[in-house]
Design a protein around this motif. Structure first.
Motif, PDB file in Angstrom:
ATOM      1  N   VAL A   1       0.968  26.191   9.312  1.00 21.07           N
ATOM      2  CA  VAL A   1      -0.076  25.263   9.728  1.00 21.07           C
ATOM      3  C   VAL A   1      -0.870  24.770   8.526  1.00 21.07           C
ATOM      4  O   VAL A   1      -1.272  23.604   8.473  1.00 21.07           O
ATOM      5  N   THR A   2      -1.070  25.611   7.523  1.00 16.58           N
ATOM      6  CA  THR A   2      -1.803  25.194   6.323  1.00 16.58           C
ATOM      7  C   THR A   2      -1.089  24.039   5.629  1.00 16.58           C
ATOM      8  O   THR A   2      -1.734  23.108   5.139  1.00 16.58           O
ATOM      9  N   GLU A   3       0.236  24.072   5.605  1.00 16.77           N
ATOM     10  CA  GLU A   3       0.987  22.954   5.023  1.00 16.77           C
ATOM     11  C   GLU A   3       0.762  21.674   5.825  1.00 16.77           C
ATOM     12  O   GLU A   3       0.663  20.584   5.252  1.00 16.77           O
ATOM     13  N   HIS A   4       0.665  21.791   7.137  1.00 10.80           N
ATOM     14  CA  HIS A   4       0.396  20.621   7.974  1.00 10.80           C
ATOM     15  C   HIS A   4      -1.008  20.077   7.688  1.00 10.80           C
ATOM     16  O   HIS A   4      -1.203  18.863   7.611  1.00 10.80           O
ATOM     17  N   GLU A   5      -1.969  20.973   7.501  1.00  8.52           N
ATOM     18  CA  GLU A   5      -3.328  20.537   7.166  1.00  8.52           C
ATOM     19  C   GLU A   5      -3.347  19.804   5.829  1.00  8.52           C
ATOM     20  O   GLU A   5      -3.998  18.762   5.693  1.00  8.52           O
ATOM     21  N   ARG A   6      -2.631  20.322   4.849  1.00  6.42           N
ATOM     22  CA  ARG A   6      -2.557  19.657   3.540  1.00  6.42           C
ATOM     23  C   ARG A   6      -1.890  18.283   3.656  1.00  6.42           C
ATOM     24  O   ARG A   6      -2.266  17.344   2.972  1.00  6.42           O
ATOM     25  N   ALA A   7      -0.913  18.187   4.538  1.00 10.77           N
ATOM     26  CA  ALA A   7      -0.173  16.935   4.697  1.00 10.77           C
ATOM     27  C   ALA A   7      -1.038  15.816   5.267  1.00 10.77           C
ATOM     28  O   ALA A   7      -0.713  14.637   5.082  1.00 10.77           O
ATOM     29  N   VAL A   8      -2.133  16.165   5.945  1.00 12.06           N
ATOM     30  CA  VAL A   8      -2.977  15.133   6.546  1.00 12.06           C
ATOM     31  C   VAL A   8      -4.266  14.882   5.764  1.00 12.06           C
ATOM     32  O   VAL A   8      -5.136  14.145   6.224  1.00 12.06           O
ATOM     33  N   GLU A   9      -4.380  15.461   4.576  1.00 14.48           N
ATOM     34  CA  GLU A   9      -5.561  15.199   3.758  1.00 14.48           C
ATOM     35  C   GLU A   9      -5.643  13.708   3.454  1.00 14.48           C
ATOM     36  O   GLU A   9      -4.629  13.065   3.180  1.00 14.48           O
ATOM     37  N   HIS A  10      -6.854  13.171   3.528  1.00 13.97           N
ATOM     38  CA  HIS A  10      -7.060  11.742   3.300  1.00 13.97           C
ATOM     39  C   HIS A  10      -8.491  11.548   2.817  1.00 13.97           C
ATOM     40  O   HIS A  10      -9.412  12.193   3.327  1.00 13.97           O
TER      41      HIS A  10
ATOM     42  N   ILE B   1       0.630   8.569  18.933  1.00 16.16           N
ATOM     43  CA  ILE B   1      -0.697   9.139  18.672  1.00 16.16           C
ATOM     44  C   ILE B   1      -1.226   8.608  17.346  1.00 16.16           C
ATOM     45  O   ILE B   1      -2.406   8.262  17.213  1.00 16.16           O
ATOM     46  N   GLY B   2      -0.361   8.527  16.368  1.00 10.77           N
ATOM     47  CA  GLY B   2      -0.749   8.036  15.042  1.00 10.77           C
ATOM     48  C   GLY B   2      -1.172   6.581  15.030  1.00 10.77           C
ATOM     49  O   GLY B   2      -1.837   6.131  14.097  1.00 10.77           O
ATOM     50  N   ALA B   3      -0.805   5.819  16.043  1.00 10.80           N
ATOM     51  CA  ALA B   3      -1.198   4.410  16.125  1.00 10.80           C
ATOM     52  C   ALA B   3      -2.674   4.241  16.492  1.00 10.80           C
ATOM     53  O   ALA B   3      -3.225   3.150  16.335  1.00 10.80           O
ATOM     54  N   ASP B   4      -3.303   5.304  16.953  1.00 10.81           N
ATOM     55  CA  ASP B   4      -4.729   5.221  17.248  1.00 10.81           C
ATOM     56  C   ASP B   4      -5.462   4.894  15.943  1.00 10.81           C
ATOM     57  O   ASP B   4      -5.246   5.554  14.927  1.00 10.81           O
ATOM     58  N   PRO B   5      -6.341   3.892  15.950  1.00 11.43           N
ATOM     59  CA  PRO B   5      -7.019   3.498  14.707  1.00 11.43           C
ATOM     60  C   PRO B   5      -7.876   4.598  14.083  1.00 11.43           C
ATOM     61  O   PRO B   5      -8.182   4.529  12.889  1.00 11.43           O
ATOM     62  N   ALA B   6      -8.234   5.608  14.835  1.00 11.08           N
ATOM     63  CA  ALA B   6      -9.031   6.701  14.279  1.00 11.08           C
ATOM     64  C   ALA B   6      -8.202   7.638  13.401  1.00 11.08           C
ATOM     65  O   ALA B   6      -8.751   8.328  12.537  1.00 11.08           O
ATOM     66  N   VAL B   7      -6.896   7.659  13.595  1.00  9.85           N
ATOM     67  CA  VAL B   7      -6.038   8.591  12.858  1.00  9.85           C
ATOM     68  C   VAL B   7      -5.890   8.148  11.413  1.00  9.85           C
ATOM     69  O   VAL B   7      -5.500   7.016  11.125  1.00  9.85           O
ATOM     70  N   ARG B   8      -6.193   9.068  10.496  1.00 13.05           N
ATOM     71  CA  ARG B   8      -5.951   8.829   9.071  1.00 13.05           C
ATOM     72  C   ARG B   8      -4.563   9.333   8.696  1.00 13.05           C
ATOM     73  O   ARG B   8      -3.853   8.717   7.926  1.00 13.05           O
TER      74      ARG B   8
ATOM     75  N   VAL C   1      -4.182  16.794  12.598  1.00 17.80           N
ATOM     76  CA  VAL C   1      -4.611  15.402  12.662  1.00 17.80           C
ATOM     77  C   VAL C   1      -5.891  15.270  11.842  1.00 17.80           C
ATOM     78  O   VAL C   1      -6.783  16.110  11.948  1.00 17.80           O
ATOM     79  N   SER C   2      -5.965  14.205  11.040  1.00 16.84           N
ATOM     80  CA  SER C   2      -7.208  13.922  10.324  1.00 16.84           C
ATOM     81  C   SER C   2      -7.786  12.596  10.799  1.00 16.84           C
ATOM     82  O   SER C   2      -7.058  11.642  11.081  1.00 16.84           O
ATOM     83  N   THR C   3      -9.111  12.580  10.916  1.00 17.08           N
ATOM     84  CA  THR C   3      -9.863  11.393  11.321  1.00 17.08           C
ATOM     85  C   THR C   3     -11.180  11.395  10.545  1.00 17.08           C
ATOM     86  O   THR C   3     -11.494  12.360   9.839  1.00 17.08           O
ATOM     87  N   ALA C   4     -11.962  10.361  10.730  1.00 12.37           N
ATOM     88  CA  ALA C   4     -13.261  10.309  10.064  1.00 12.37           C
ATOM     89  C   ALA C   4     -14.252  11.300  10.671  1.00 12.37           C
ATOM     90  O   ALA C   4     -15.094  11.849   9.968  1.00 12.37           O
ATOM     91  N   HIS C   5     -14.139  11.542  11.982  1.00 11.34           N
ATOM     92  CA  HIS C   5     -15.120  12.369  12.678  1.00 11.34           C
ATOM     93  C   HIS C   5     -14.449  13.446  13.524  1.00 11.34           C
ATOM     94  O   HIS C   5     -13.352  13.247  14.043  1.00 11.34           O
ATOM     95  N   ARG C   6     -15.125  14.577  13.722  1.00  9.76           N
ATOM     96  CA  ARG C   6     -14.535  15.735  14.373  1.00  9.76           C
ATOM     97  C   ARG C   6     -14.153  15.510  15.835  1.00  9.76           C
ATOM     98  O   ARG C   6     -13.115  15.987  16.274  1.00  9.76           O
ATOM     99  N   ALA C   7     -14.971  14.816  16.592  1.00  8.94           N
ATOM    100  CA  ALA C   7     -14.666  14.630  18.015  1.00  8.94           C
ATOM    101  C   ALA C   7     -13.327  13.919  18.184  1.00  8.94           C
ATOM    102  O   ALA C   7     -12.518  14.297  19.039  1.00  8.94           O
TER     103      ALA C   7
END
Length: 137
Positions: A13-22, A66-73, A95-101
């Protein structure tokens, strides 16, 4: 960036978290679906996941939706197939976004869609020697 993989390799899971850094992401939410030692009151020794040949393409389709959602980084999701032991990760998502919710909601939606649509079936081997297939068509 969106990544989606069905694999026989161990998931981290840590590798997945690193993969979504933005740079514009203020939130990263991850999920680990871990093999547990019980189900329905019975002890579980191991699991085996079997995937339909289309599983990789369907996982990529779900990730793209899911990635097509504009909130997804960025988004990363993987499902493991083959023999897994207690404590192994069967499904990893981040998943990374600008905000936690948004990140919480989109990661939950991603996991729910994978569970609902991915053609992967589970054989559970119980401590009493019995076994069963789950989510088979």
């Amino acid at each position: 960036m969106i990544t989606a993989v069905v694999t026989t390799e161990r998931l981290d899971v840590t590798e997945h978290e690193r993969a979504v850094e933005h740079r514009s992401a203020g939130a990263v939410v991850s999920f680990a679906g871990v093999v547990r030692d019980h189900d329905g009151g019975r002890g579980v020794l191991e699991l085996e996941y079997e995937g339909h040949p289309s599983a990789g393409a369907i996982l990529a389709e779900i990730a793209a939706e899911i990635g097509a959602d504009p909130a997804v980084r960025a988004l990363a999701v993987s499902h493991r197939v083959g023999r897994l032991e207690i404590g192994d990760v069967a499904l990893a998502a981040a998943v990374s976004t600008a905000h936690r919710a948004e990140a919480f909601a989109l990661c939950a939606r991603l996991v729910d869609e994978v569970k609902a649509r991915l053609p992967v079936w589970k054989r559970q081997v119980f401590t009493d020697g019995s076994e069963e297939w789950v989510n088979c068509p």
